[in-house]
Design an enzyme around this catalytic site. Structure first.
Site, PDB file in Angstrom:
ATOM      1  N   TRP A 145      60.777 -69.150  64.981  1.00  0.00           N
ATOM      2  CA  TRP A 145      60.172 -69.082  63.766  1.00  0.00           C
ATOM      3  C   TRP A 145      60.732 -68.760  62.795  1.00  0.00           C
ATOM      4  O   TRP A 145      60.912 -68.933  61.732  1.00  0.00           O
ATOM      5  CB  TRP A 145      58.629 -68.606  64.176  1.00  0.00           C
ATOM      6  CG  TRP A 145      58.929 -67.096  64.595  1.00  0.00           C
ATOM      7  CD1 TRP A 145      59.240 -66.384  65.634  1.00  0.00           C
ATOM      8  CD2 TRP A 145      59.312 -65.730  63.380  1.00  0.00           C
ATOM      9  NE1 TRP A 145      59.289 -64.974  65.609  1.00  0.00           N
ATOM     10  CE2 TRP A 145      59.283 -64.687  64.342  1.00  0.00           C
ATOM     11  CE3 TRP A 145      58.886 -65.704  62.388  1.00  0.00           C
ATOM     12  CZ2 TRP A 145      59.282 -63.552  63.816  1.00  0.00           C
ATOM     13  CZ3 TRP A 145      58.865 -64.340  61.642  1.00  0.00           C
ATOM     14  CH2 TRP A 145      59.109 -63.277  62.366  1.00  0.00           C
ATOM     15  N   ASP A 175      55.982 -60.407  53.801  1.00  0.00           N
ATOM     16  CA  ASP A 175      55.670 -60.319  55.067  1.00  0.00           C
ATOM     17  C   ASP A 175      54.379 -60.673  55.425  1.00  0.00           C
ATOM     18  O   ASP A 175      53.327 -60.640  54.441  1.00  0.00           O
ATOM     19  CB  ASP A 175      55.859 -58.809  55.409  1.00  0.00           C
ATOM     20  CG  ASP A 175      55.843 -58.593  56.998  1.00  0.00           C
ATOM     21  OD1 ASP A 175      54.606 -58.519  57.647  1.00  0.00           O
ATOM     22  OD2 ASP A 175      57.018 -58.574  57.605  1.00  0.00           O
ATOM     23  N   HIS A 238      63.766 -51.228  61.593  1.00  0.00           N
ATOM     24  CA  HIS A 238      63.073 -50.518  62.940  1.00  0.00           C
ATOM     25  C   HIS A 238      64.174 -50.749  63.945  1.00  0.00           C
ATOM     26  O   HIS A 238      65.078 -51.595  63.962  1.00  0.00           O
ATOM     27  CB  HIS A 238      62.059 -51.343  63.263  1.00  0.00           C
ATOM     28  CG  HIS A 238      60.812 -51.265  62.367  1.00  0.00           C
ATOM     29  ND1 HIS A 238      60.039 -52.437  62.411  1.00  0.00           N
ATOM     30  CD2 HIS A 238      60.307 -50.329  61.929  1.00  0.00           C
ATOM     31  CE1 HIS A 238      58.882 -51.629  61.728  1.00  0.00           C
ATOM     32  NE2 HIS A 238      59.120 -50.478  61.310  1.00  0.00           N
ATOM     33  N   TYR A 243      61.091 -57.943  66.890  1.00  0.00           N
ATOM     34  CA  TYR A 243      61.698 -59.106  67.157  1.00  0.00           C
ATOM     35  C   TYR A 243      63.431 -59.078  66.946  1.00  0.00           C
ATOM     36  O   TYR A 243      63.745 -58.314  66.050  1.00  0.00           O
ATOM     37  CB  TYR A 243      61.266 -60.324  66.362  1.00  0.00           C
ATOM     38  CG  TYR A 243      61.409 -60.499  65.025  1.00  0.00           C
ATOM     39  CD1 TYR A 243      62.457 -61.099  64.312  1.00  0.00           C
ATOM     40  CD2 TYR A 243      60.324 -59.928  64.337  1.00  0.00           C
ATOM     41  CE1 TYR A 243      62.503 -60.858  62.867  1.00  0.00           C
ATOM     42  CE2 TYR A 243      60.212 -59.827  63.021  1.00  0.00           C
ATOM     43  CZ  TYR A 243      61.364 -60.480  62.092  1.00  0.00           C
ATOM     44  OH  TYR A 243      61.477 -60.200  60.687  1.00  0.00           O
ATOM     45  N   TYR A 244      64.367 -59.531  67.701  1.00  0.00           N
ATOM     46  CA  TYR A 244      65.638 -59.292  67.843  1.00  0.00           C
ATOM     47  C   TYR A 244      66.208 -60.312  66.908  1.00  0.00           C
ATOM     48  O   TYR A 244      67.092 -61.175  67.381  1.00  0.00           O
ATOM     49  CB  TYR A 244      66.147 -59.440  69.157  1.00  0.00           C
ATOM     50  CG  TYR A 244      65.464 -57.950  69.782  1.00  0.00           C
ATOM     51  CD1 TYR A 244      66.184 -56.790  69.680  1.00  0.00           C
ATOM     52  CD2 TYR A 244      64.329 -58.130  70.739  1.00  0.00           C
ATOM     53  CE1 TYR A 244      65.771 -55.566  70.341  1.00  0.00           C
ATOM     54  CE2 TYR A 244      64.044 -56.968  71.345  1.00  0.00           C
ATOM     55  CZ  TYR A 244      64.544 -55.838  71.216  1.00  0.00           C
ATOM     56  OH  TYR A 244      63.898 -54.596  71.671  1.00  0.00           O
ATOM     57  N   HIS A 247      66.547 -57.821  60.371  1.00  0.00           N
ATOM     58  CA  HIS A 247      65.628 -57.938  59.371  1.00  0.00           C
ATOM     59  C   HIS A 247      65.415 -56.623  58.510  1.00  0.00           C
ATOM     60  O   HIS A 247      65.388 -55.500  59.242  1.00  0.00           O
ATOM     61  CB  HIS A 247      64.259 -58.697  59.502  1.00  0.00           C
ATOM     62  CG  HIS A 247      63.439 -58.119  60.542  1.00  0.00           C
ATOM     63  ND1 HIS A 247      63.933 -58.179  61.871  1.00  0.00           N
ATOM     64  CD2 HIS A 247      62.348 -57.224  60.606  1.00  0.00           C
ATOM     65  CE1 HIS A 247      62.993 -57.401  62.657  1.00  0.00           C
ATOM     66  NE2 HIS A 247      62.082 -56.868  61.867  1.00  0.00           N
ATOM     67  N   VAL A 248      64.922 -56.501  57.390  1.00  0.00           N
ATOM     68  CA  VAL A 248      64.885 -55.245  56.622  1.00  0.00           C
ATOM     69  C   VAL A 248      63.480 -55.267  55.966  1.00  0.00           C
ATOM     70  O   VAL A 248      63.081 -56.354  55.443  1.00  0.00           O
ATOM     71  CB  VAL A 248      65.859 -55.168  55.504  1.00  0.00           C
ATOM     72  CG1 VAL A 248      65.889 -53.895  54.664  1.00  0.00           C
ATOM     73  CG2 VAL A 248      67.399 -55.162  55.950  1.00  0.00           C
ATOM     74  N   HIS A 249      62.403 -54.296  56.242  1.00  0.00           N
ATOM     75  CA  HIS A 249      61.485 -54.006  55.719  1.00  0.00           C
ATOM     76  C   HIS A 249      61.353 -53.486  54.405  1.00  0.00           C
ATOM     77  O   HIS A 249      62.066 -52.711  54.069  1.00  0.00           O
ATOM     78  CB  HIS A 249      60.363 -53.395  56.627  1.00  0.00           C
ATOM     79  CG  HIS A 249      60.323 -53.853  58.146  1.00  0.00           C
ATOM     80  ND1 HIS A 249      59.170 -54.561  58.445  1.00  0.00           N
ATOM     81  CD2 HIS A 249      61.029 -53.747  59.088  1.00  0.00           C
ATOM     82  CE1 HIS A 249      59.201 -54.871  59.673  1.00  0.00           C
ATOM     83  NE2 HIS A 249      60.564 -54.304  60.116  1.00  0.00           N
TER      84      HIS A 249
END
Length: 319
Positions: A145, A175, A238, A243-244, A247-249
């Site tokens: 995805w 998000d 995180h 999930y691997y 990504h940056v929140h």
């Protein structure tokens, strides 16, 4: 595989049990099944997370006089009075946000089940011995995805910025946790284009332009699109991630509605950039050498091996 797109298909959900109830986030996570639309006799395991949306600030002036449908008196004491209340149905301001995972695997079930946390220390050796093999064992289908977002196959209309470099590029988009309405709970995510960057452990000094780009573009986007100025964002990574694929929140600095932004999991992007800038150019990077301490839930696949490994760590003698 099923696709739930309307109220009728959603009502086919057959409840089995509650995985998590979160009174702070005003959410329930439910486990059950949904019939496969291609083969209705086949029941697919499904996770549905239902949360109450925030009250929009723009409703404030008329919330009581217009949007309030009914109340029930509870109690009063001196100058204080309590009511239960019901709001008018509104297309513009929905009451619930519903997220569905279907078909859900047992890994998903464990992830969304309420968990007890234990703090663990992950040395570079433990990463190589336990964590990296765990990450490498995940099949590409687990993050398909994400690849669909990167390639524009899915959610292309939601992308707010795309940096196309295959090794150091990224996309920024809302998000799924954000309702796209409430500005105080603004939640975006920046996803690396490279599947070779699985987690914070893979970040090196050569990735500094990508990280700086994410920071500057996120700042520009929220300023131009939502009018949020300097210092309005909290950007973090995180570890362990959900999930691997790196990504940056990106959240509103005033948003405190997620445990994922607390110490023990979140690492501020500014701090990551600063550490990389200060570290020498040659040799292993700082995140390949650092001991990382984080909270690990008892449903996580790493819980048992990492908990057992803690006993072998050398204890630091008191000074």
């Amino acid at each position: 595989m099923t696709t739930v797109k309307d109220i009728n298909s959603l009502r086919l959900f057959k409840f089995e049990r509650i995985l998590n109830d979160d009174p702070v986030a005003h959410s329930l996570t439910l486990l059950g099944t949904i019939p496969d639309i291609q083969n209705p006799e086949t029941k697919l395991q499904a996770i549905i997370r239902v949360e109450k949306t925030s009250l929009p600030a723009q409703q404030g002036p008329t919330l009581i006089t217009h949007f309030l449908k009914d109340v029930q008196f509870m109690e009063n004491n001196d100058i204080y009075t309590w009511f239960l209340g019901w709001l008018e149905a509104s297309r513009e301001h929905p009451d619930l946000k519903i997220n569905i995972i279907c078909p859900a695997t047992e890994v998903h079930v464990r992830k969304y089940t309420k968990q007890e946390l234990v703090m663990v220390q992950e040395t570079a050796k433990l990463y190589e011995k336990i964590v990296k093999p765990y990450i490498d064992a995940f099949p590409p289908s687990r993050t398909q995805w994400v690849e669909d977002i990167i390639t524009g196959k899915s959610e292309a209309d939601k992308v707010l910025h795309r940096s196309p470099d295959p090794d150091f590029g990224y996309v920024i988009l809302p998000d799924m946790k954000w309702d796209l309405i409430t500005l105080q709970s603004l939640y975006l995510v920046a996803i690396s284009s490279s599947s070779a960057i699985r987690s914070l452990r893979d970040i090196r000094k050569i990735h500094l332009p990508m990280l700086r780009g994410i920071r500057s573009e996120a700042t520009r986007i929220v300023q131009e699109k939502w009018g949020l100025g300097a210092g309005a964002l909290r950007l973090f990574v995180h570890y362990q991630p959900s999930y691997y694929h790196f990504h940056v929140h990106i959240v509103n600095a005033n948003f405190h509605g997620t445990m994922g932004s607390t110490v023990g999991q979140a690492h501020l992007l500014d701090d990551i950039i600063s550490m990389l800038e200060l570290y020498p150019d040659d040799g292993p990077g700082i995140f390949q050498r650092l001991t990382l301490t984080y909270g690990l839930g008892n449903q996580h696949g790493l819980f048992e091996p990492m908990k057992e490994a803690q006993a072998s760590l050398e204890q630091i003698a008191p000074i």
